[in-house]
Design an enzyme around this catalytic site. Structure first.
Site, mmCIF file in Angstrom:
data_model
loop_
_atom_site.group_PDB
_atom_site.id
_atom_site.type_symbol
_atom_site.label_atom_id
_atom_site.label_comp_id
_atom_site.label_asym_id
_atom_site.label_seq_id
_atom_site.Cartn_x
_atom_site.Cartn_y
_atom_site.Cartn_z
ATOM 1 N N ASP A 1 -4.820 16.512 -8.822
ATOM 2 C CA ASP A 1 -6.222 16.667 -8.409
ATOM 3 C C ASP A 1 -6.810 17.980 -8.912
ATOM 4 O OD1 ASP A 1 -6.072 14.256 -7.132
ATOM 5 O OD2 ASP A 1 -6.139 15.069 -5.092
ATOM 6 N N HIS A 36 0.357 14.995 -6.383
ATOM 7 C CA HIS A 36 -1.073 14.682 -6.451
ATOM 8 C C HIS A 36 -1.968 15.899 -6.307
ATOM 9 C CE1 HIS A 36 -0.873 10.341 -6.771
ATOM 10 N NE2 HIS A 36 0.162 10.392 -5.950
ATOM 11 N N ARG A 76 -15.220 21.289 -29.397
ATOM 12 C CA ARG A 76 -15.407 22.461 -28.538
ATOM 13 C C ARG A 76 -14.860 22.192 -27.132
ATOM 14 N NH1 ARG A 76 -20.948 23.275 -28.400
ATOM 15 N NH2 ARG A 76 -21.172 23.409 -26.168
ATOM 16 N N GLU A 124 -8.052 9.388 -14.843
ATOM 17 C CA GLU A 124 -8.109 10.662 -15.565
ATOM 18 C C GLU A 124 -9.052 10.578 -16.765
ATOM 19 O OE1 GLU A 124 -4.414 8.439 -17.071
ATOM 20 O OE2 GLU A 124 -5.592 8.596 -15.236
#
Length: 171
Positions: free
Chosen positions: A65, A61, A111, A91
């Site tokens: 993160d 995690h 972009r 996410e």
């Protein structure tokens, strides 16, 4: 002041410091009404970190993160002041683009995709994690009766990008 910090923290995602879904929903509502009233363009990008579960499961995690925070920072730095970037959940991120038609939204999306692809997320000296995102773009149409219609259109475009092999933009 303390009160300002409390209000602000209620609108921000604690991990990424981006706006949270609650704030995004409020802004989307307001921007939609504005766009209708002024016959202005409005576009939405739905952004999903590719293979995030695999990163989280294999590297833990903390790395997960760190990846989310790196993506969030990249997105926030690359958009205009009048645009809104928020963590939509897990996410997934969203970018609300004021006065923007689909073609310009797709250019920005590409972009953003490239900028994320250039990231090398390092944690504890381990091999850097390569990160990519899939992005779905949609613009407000006359038949979008409520905010969920625009979100749904961007979400369907995101699904197309994922199905086409990820790390790409679709509309």
């Amino acid at each position: 002041s303390f009160q300002e910090r409390v209000v602000l923290s209620a609108l921000r995602d604690p991990l990424t410091r981006l706006y949270n879904k609650r704030y995004f929903d409020e802004r989307l509502d307001a921007e939609l009404r504005f766009a209708r009233r002024h016959e202005a363009k409005l576009a939405l990008l739905m952004i999903d970190v590719d293979h995030f579960k695999r990163v989280n499961d294999s590297r833990g995690h903390l790395v997960g993160d760190t990846v989310l925070t790196a993506v969030a920072t990249t997105l926030a730095r690359a958009i205009r002041n009048e645009d809104v970037v928020a963590r939509f959940g897990g996410e997934e991120f969203v970018v609300l683009l004021r006065a923007t038609a689909l073609d310009a939204a797709l250019q920005l999306a590409e972009r953003l995709r490239r900028k994320v692809e250039e990231l090398r997320v390092e944690v504890d000296g381990a091999a850097p994690e390569l990160v990519t995102v899939s992005i779905g773009a949609a613009e407000l149409r006359a038949d979008h009766v409520d905010p969920s219609a625009l979100v749904g259109a961007a979400d369907r475009a995101l699904y197309v990008a994922k199905q086409a092999g990820r790390n790409r933009v679709a509309s």
